[in-house]
Scaffold this motif. Structure first.
Motif, PDB file in Angstrom:
ATOM      1  N   ALA A 200      74.384 -57.665  16.094  1.00  0.00           N
ATOM      2  CA  ALA A 200      74.665 -56.253  15.838  1.00  0.00           C
ATOM      3  C   ALA A 200      75.850 -55.775  16.670  1.00  0.00           C
ATOM      4  N   ALA A 201      75.879 -56.188  17.943  1.00  0.00           N
ATOM      5  CA  ALA A 201      76.969 -55.768  18.825  1.00  0.00           C
ATOM      6  C   ALA A 201      78.301 -56.329  18.358  1.00  0.00           C
ATOM      7  N   VAL A 202      78.289 -57.607  17.964  1.00  0.00           N
ATOM      8  CA  VAL A 202      79.516 -58.221  17.463  1.00  0.00           C
ATOM      9  C   VAL A 202      79.981 -57.516  16.200  1.00  0.00           C
ATOM     10  N   GLY A 203      79.019 -57.180  15.325  1.00  0.00           N
ATOM     11  CA  GLY A 203      79.370 -56.484  14.090  1.00  0.00           C
ATOM     12  C   GLY A 203      80.032 -55.154  14.353  1.00  0.00           C
TER      13      GLY A 203
ATOM     14  N   VAL B   8      83.796 -62.177   8.400  1.00  0.00           N
ATOM     15  CA  VAL B   8      82.986 -63.087   7.588  1.00  0.00           C
ATOM     16  C   VAL B   8      81.518 -62.653   7.615  1.00  0.00           C
ATOM     17  N   PRO B   9      80.877 -62.533   6.446  1.00  0.00           N
ATOM     18  CA  PRO B   9      79.485 -62.061   6.379  1.00  0.00           C
ATOM     19  C   PRO B   9      78.455 -63.144   6.721  1.00  0.00           C
ATOM     20  N   TRP B  10      78.517 -63.632   7.952  1.00  0.00           N
ATOM     21  CA  TRP B  10      77.548 -64.636   8.386  1.00  0.00           C
ATOM     22  C   TRP B  10      76.155 -64.025   8.512  1.00  0.00           C
ATOM     23  N   LYS B  11      75.142 -64.816   8.192  1.00  0.00           N
ATOM     24  CA  LYS B  11      73.756 -64.404   8.406  1.00  0.00           C
ATOM     25  C   LYS B  11      73.146 -65.326   9.455  1.00  0.00           C
ATOM     26  N   VAL B  12      72.662 -64.744  10.551  1.00  0.00           N
ATOM     27  CA  VAL B  12      72.037 -65.535  11.607  1.00  0.00           C
ATOM     28  C   VAL B  12      70.601 -65.859  11.204  1.00  0.00           C
ATOM     29  N   LEU B  13      70.281 -67.149  11.127  1.00  0.00           N
ATOM     30  CA  LEU B  13      68.923 -67.575  10.801  1.00  0.00           C
ATOM     31  C   LEU B  13      68.133 -67.799  12.085  1.00  0.00           C
ATOM     32  N   MET B  14      66.957 -67.211  12.157  1.00  0.00           N
ATOM     33  CA  MET B  14      66.068 -67.451  13.277  1.00  0.00           C
ATOM     34  C   MET B  14      65.274 -68.734  13.018  1.00  0.00           C
ATOM     35  N   PRO B  15      64.835 -69.429  14.056  1.00  0.00           N
ATOM     36  CA  PRO B  15      64.043 -70.648  13.852  1.00  0.00           C
ATOM     37  C   PRO B  15      62.873 -70.387  12.902  1.00  0.00           C
ATOM     38  N   GLY B  16      62.757 -71.220  11.887  1.00  0.00           N
ATOM     39  CA  GLY B  16      61.692 -71.056  10.908  1.00  0.00           C
ATOM     40  C   GLY B  16      62.126 -70.315   9.659  1.00  0.00           C
TER      41      GLY B  16
ATOM     42  N   GLU C 221      86.703 -68.002  16.370  1.00  0.00           N
ATOM     43  CA  GLU C 221      87.623 -67.530  15.334  1.00  0.00           C
ATOM     44  C   GLU C 221      86.986 -67.596  13.950  1.00  0.00           C
ATOM     45  N   LEU C 222      85.803 -68.211  13.842  1.00  0.00           N
ATOM     46  CA  LEU C 222      85.111 -68.253  12.551  1.00  0.00           C
ATOM     47  C   LEU C 222      84.563 -66.889  12.144  1.00  0.00           C
ATOM     48  N   LEU C 223      84.602 -65.925  13.045  1.00  0.00           N
ATOM     49  CA  LEU C 223      84.135 -64.583  12.710  1.00  0.00           C
ATOM     50  C   LEU C 223      85.113 -63.869  11.784  1.00  0.00           C
ATOM     51  N   PHE C 224      86.382 -64.292  11.821  1.00  0.00           N
ATOM     52  CA  PHE C 224      87.409 -63.671  10.993  1.00  0.00           C
ATOM     53  C   PHE C 224      88.041 -64.707  10.072  1.00  0.00           C
ATOM     54  N   SER C 225      87.969 -64.490   8.781  1.00  0.00           N
ATOM     55  CA  SER C 225      88.608 -65.417   7.845  1.00  0.00           C
ATOM     56  C   SER C 225      88.590 -64.821   6.447  1.00  0.00           C
ATOM     57  N   ARG C 226      89.763 -64.601   5.893  1.00  0.00           N
ATOM     58  CA  ARG C 226      89.829 -64.097   4.519  1.00  0.00           C
ATOM     59  C   ARG C 226      89.282 -65.132   3.544  1.00  0.00           C
ATOM     60  N   SER C 227      89.584 -66.408   3.813  1.00  0.00           N
ATOM     61  CA  SER C 227      89.136 -67.462   2.903  1.00  0.00           C
ATOM     62  C   SER C 227      87.615 -67.572   2.884  1.00  0.00           C
ATOM     63  N   LEU C 228      86.989 -67.620   4.057  1.00  0.00           N
ATOM     64  CA  LEU C 228      85.533 -67.735   4.105  1.00  0.00           C
ATOM     65  C   LEU C 228      84.869 -66.514   3.481  1.00  0.00           C
ATOM     66  N   THR C 229      85.442 -65.341   3.706  1.00  0.00           N
ATOM     67  CA  THR C 229      84.905 -64.126   3.101  1.00  0.00           C
ATOM     68  C   THR C 229      84.999 -64.214   1.584  1.00  0.00           C
ATOM     69  N   SER C 230      86.117 -64.757   1.091  1.00  0.00           N
ATOM     70  CA  SER C 230      86.293 -64.927  -0.350  1.00  0.00           C
ATOM     71  C   SER C 230      85.309 -65.947  -0.909  1.00  0.00           C
ATOM     72  N   PHE C 231      85.078 -67.032  -0.170  1.00  0.00           N
ATOM     73  CA  PHE C 231      84.147 -68.062  -0.638  1.00  0.00           C
ATOM     74  C   PHE C 231      82.738 -67.494  -0.814  1.00  0.00           C
ATOM     75  N   ALA C 232      82.391 -66.509   0.003  1.00  0.00           N
ATOM     76  CA  ALA C 232      81.059 -65.903  -0.096  1.00  0.00           C
ATOM     77  C   ALA C 232      80.849 -65.247  -1.453  1.00  0.00           C
ATOM     78  N   THR C 233      81.940 -64.811  -2.108  1.00  0.00           N
ATOM     79  CA  THR C 233      81.826 -64.196  -3.431  1.00  0.00           C
ATOM     80  C   THR C 233      81.647 -65.251  -4.520  1.00  0.00           C
ATOM     81  N   GLN C 234      81.787 -66.531  -4.143  1.00  0.00           N
ATOM     82  CA  GLN C 234      81.610 -67.629  -5.095  1.00  0.00           C
ATOM     83  C   GLN C 234      80.296 -68.367  -4.833  1.00  0.00           C
ATOM     84  N   CYS C 235      79.312 -67.620  -4.383  1.00  0.00           N
ATOM     85  CA  CYS C 235      77.967 -68.160  -4.153  1.00  0.00           C
ATOM     86  C   CYS C 235      77.928 -69.249  -3.086  1.00  0.00           C
ATOM     87  N   VAL C 236      78.787 -69.124  -2.079  1.00  0.00           N
ATOM     88  CA  VAL C 236      78.701 -69.998  -0.913  1.00  0.00           C
ATOM     89  C   VAL C 236      77.934 -69.220   0.155  1.00  0.00           C
TER      90      VAL C 236
END
Length: 204
Positions: free
Chosen positions: A10-13, A33-41, A65-80
């Motif tokens: 949340a703070a990073v966001g 980049v819209p990363w989702k943090v997965l908790m154990p389980g 630097e993986l927090l910022f990326s136009r390419s990764l953000t774009s890939f998320a729109t392609q069901c990645v």
């Protein structure tokens, strides 16, 4: 520990939103980049492709630097699907076979098969290498769909309508990963008298 990661995300966001606002004034658009943090389980999302990023620590996550990326953000729109695995999630790290290699990024297909990974360079992951990993896989799939479209056309010309329809439908099902190929398959199906439409989920 769960609270720490949730608060960190949340703070990073919030911090990134401030950075983006400043960047808009100085250097143009910045993509968070819209990363989702997965908790154990937690179960990963079901997707044609899933990119797992396992930072070495919460501090590594915060400064990567993986927090910022136009390419990764774009890939998320392609069901990645884009998932962050915590460094203390031993079960998931063991499942991915990357214990002792953090930080690392792993790309997995919809069938659970590992398609590739990016190892760190002197303790850091290069966003360009991670982007290339995903981009190459999307291009491979795009090429495979081209071959399927060609095959479907040959079947249609040969008069094998049923086989052509079945092949076009396979391409249509991959429309989120390859939108252009999906639309092309949709047009060809229409010529064969088949209407392919997006399904709308009904919420209860």
């Amino acid at each position: 520990m769960r609270v720490v990661w949730v608060r960190l995300a949340a703070a990073v966001g919030l911090g990134l939103l401030a950075v983006i606002a400043v960047a808009d004034d100085l250097t143009g658009p910045v993509s968070f980049v819209p990363w989702k943090v997965l908790m154990p389980g937690d179960s990963p999302a079901r997707a044609p492709l899933t990119l797992f990023w396992i930072p070495a620590s919460s501090d590594d996550f915060k400064h990567s630097e993986l927090l910022f990326s136009r390419s990764l953000t774009s890939f998320a729109t392609q069901c990645v699907a884009l998932h962050v695995i915590r460094a203390d999630d031993a079960a998931m790290i063991d499942k991915l076979g990357v214990a002792g290699a953090l930080p690392v990024a792993v790309l997995v297909g919809g069938d659970g098969k590992q398609l590739g990974k990016v190892i760190n360079e002197r303790g850091s992951l290069r966003v360009s290498a991670v982007e290339r990993l995903v981009r190459d896989q999307l291009r491979t799939r795009d090429s495979d769909l081209d071959s399927q479209l060609d095959e479907a056309r040959r079947k249609a010309l040969a008069g094998d309508r049923e086989a052509a329809v079945a092949t076009y439908k396979l391409v249509w099902e991959q429309r989120c990963v390859a939108p252009r190929k999906g639309r092309e398959a949709q047009r060809e199906l229409k010529k064969l008298g088949i209407v392919a439409e997006e399904t709308v989920a009904v919420r209860h």
